[in-house]
Design an enzyme around this catalytic site. Structure first.
Site, short mmCIF file in Angstrom:
data_model
loop_
_atom_site.label_atom_id
_atom_site.label_comp_id
_atom_site.label_asym_id
_atom_site.label_seq_id
_atom_site.Cartn_x
_atom_site.Cartn_y
_atom_site.Cartn_z
N GLN A 107 0.82 -1.20 0.00
CA GLN A 107 0.00 0.00 0.00
C GLN A 107 0.86 1.26 0.00
O GLN A 107 2.06 1.20 0.21
CB GLN A 107 -0.92 0.00 1.24
N HIS A 127 -8.34 2.72 19.86
CA HIS A 127 -7.77 1.50 20.43
C HIS A 127 -8.48 1.07 21.72
O HIS A 127 -8.61 -0.13 21.98
CB HIS A 127 -6.26 1.69 20.68
N ASP A 183 0.77 -0.57 13.77
CA ASP A 183 1.32 0.55 14.55
C ASP A 183 1.57 0.18 16.01
O ASP A 183 2.27 0.89 16.72
CB ASP A 183 0.35 1.75 14.47
N GLU A 217 0.73 -9.04 11.21
CA GLU A 217 0.58 -7.86 10.34
C GLU A 217 1.18 -8.19 8.98
O GLU A 217 2.29 -8.71 8.90
CB GLU A 217 1.29 -6.67 11.00
N GLY A 258 -2.76 -12.58 7.58
CA GLY A 258 -3.64 -12.99 8.67
C GLY A 258 -4.65 -14.05 8.25
O GLY A 258 -5.03 -14.91 9.04
N ASP A 308 -7.76 -5.50 13.55
CA ASP A 308 -7.47 -4.06 13.43
C ASP A 308 -6.97 -3.81 12.02
O ASP A 308 -5.78 -3.68 11.78
CB ASP A 308 -6.41 -3.67 14.47
N SER A 309 -7.91 -3.76 11.09
CA SER A 309 -7.54 -3.72 9.67
C SER A 309 -7.88 -2.38 9.06
O SER A 309 -8.48 -1.52 9.69
CB SER A 309 -8.33 -4.80 8.93
N THR A 310 -7.50 -2.24 7.79
CA THR A 310 -7.98 -1.10 7.01
C THR A 310 -9.44 -1.37 6.62
O THR A 310 -10.03 -2.35 7.05
CB THR A 310 -7.09 -0.90 5.76
N PRO A 319 -7.66 -4.45 -0.08
CA PRO A 319 -6.96 -5.66 0.38
C PRO A 319 -7.56 -6.31 1.63
O PRO A 319 -7.47 -7.51 1.80
CB PRO A 319 -5.53 -5.18 0.68
#
Ligand code: AG3
Length: 282
Positions: free
Chosen positions: A36, A67, A91, A111, A143, A160-162, A167
């Site tokens: 990305q 979070h 992150d 990740e 994952g 905890d994804s986009t 994707p």
């Protein structure tokens, strides 16, 4: 889309021309990773801003508003969360919040994009030592594949994804949910972020419908997140006999949370009425 020279601002454009932006004082970094486009900015009032494929991932000041609700409601509703899996979260913010729970023996993070981890370690004040915690196992990999193949079992799985487009779409499929269900212990929680309540309503409904086919019970909730077109939605899948409507307030006190309020856990479930009705009909 992206950085606006004239305004000196980064703006993320959502569908239908809805924008969320930050005034920028410095453009720190920009690179195309294997997966990305990654951008990093210094903002005027919110610390550093991490952007992936044009979408805001976090600002340092206020990242806890994402979070905390992603991690603590499920962790505090589970009587004894010991083994945790995080998919994404490069992150380190999710890992950091997970490791604050004394019950945790092992937290595995998978990740896909190593560059996100590296850049976050160098530039962002987010992980705060979480990557070095002896209970943390950080893996670079896919994952979806990991969850299909692992022999490990988890009490809590956190995605905890986009966004559920591009994707990360596979992380919102029925097949993925089935793999997650299988890899939970007899009692377990699955939680995923599920996009903007107002602007990704269809994606939220689709994910909810797919999760209902797989999990024993599914809950939805929303939370205002700094940097996102809020309210933001979250979906919780339950395996076995667990209750997500109650949390352990004693354990919560030690965490001294800032955004998510365990003593008002019930306020999480607030949704605009039309969205609740769409979800109930899904
Ligand atoms: N995970 C990304 C949430 C999705 C944000 N979407 C958007 N801005 N369109 C956040 C990573 C923080 N650990």
């Amino acid at each position: 889309m992206g950085f606006n020279e004239k305004e000196r601002a980064f703006i993320e454009w959502y569908p239908r021309g809805y924008g969320v932006g930050f005034k920028v004082t410095d453009r720190l970094f920009e690179t195309q990773t294997e997966y990305q486009r990654l951008e990093l900015y210094e903002t005027e009032g919110f610390g550093k801003l991490l952007v992936l494929d044009g979408t805001v991932q976090l600002v340092e000041v206020g990242e806890e508003s994402y979070h905390e609700p992603l991690v603590h409601p499920v962790m505090l509703a589970h009587p004894n969360p010991r083994r945790i899996l995080i998919i994404g979260g490069g992150d380190g913010g999710t890992l950091r919040e997970v490791l604050r729970h004394e019950t945790v023996e092992k937290a595995t993070m998978v990740e896909i994009d190593e560059t996100v981890i590296e850049v976050s370690k160098i530039y962002l004040n987010v992980a705060k030592g979480a990557f070095e915690d002896p209970r943390a196992e950080v893996m670079v990999g896919d994952g979806v594949k990991y969850l299909r193949e692992t022999d490990e079992r988890f009490d809590v799985i956190i995605v905890d994804s986009t966004d559920p487009v591009g994707p990360a779409k596979l992380l919102f499929s029925e097949e993925f949910y089935r793999n997650a269900y299988d890899k939970l212990n007899d009692k377990g929680f699955y939680i995923t972020q599920a996009g903007s309540v107002y602007l990704f309503t269809n994606e939220l409904i689709d994910a909810y419908r797919a999760m209902k086919k797989v999990f024993d019970r599914v809950y939805y909730f929303s939370f205002p997140v700094i940097g996102y077109a809020s309210p933001w939605s979250f979906l919780v899948g339950v395996k076995g006999d667990l209750d997500f409507t109650r949390v352990d307030v004693e354990r919560a006190r030690k965490l001294d949370l800032y955004y998510y309020d365990p003593e008002r856990h019930e306020t999480l479930f607030q949704m605009p009425r039309y969205v609740r009705e769409l979800l109930e009909r899904a």
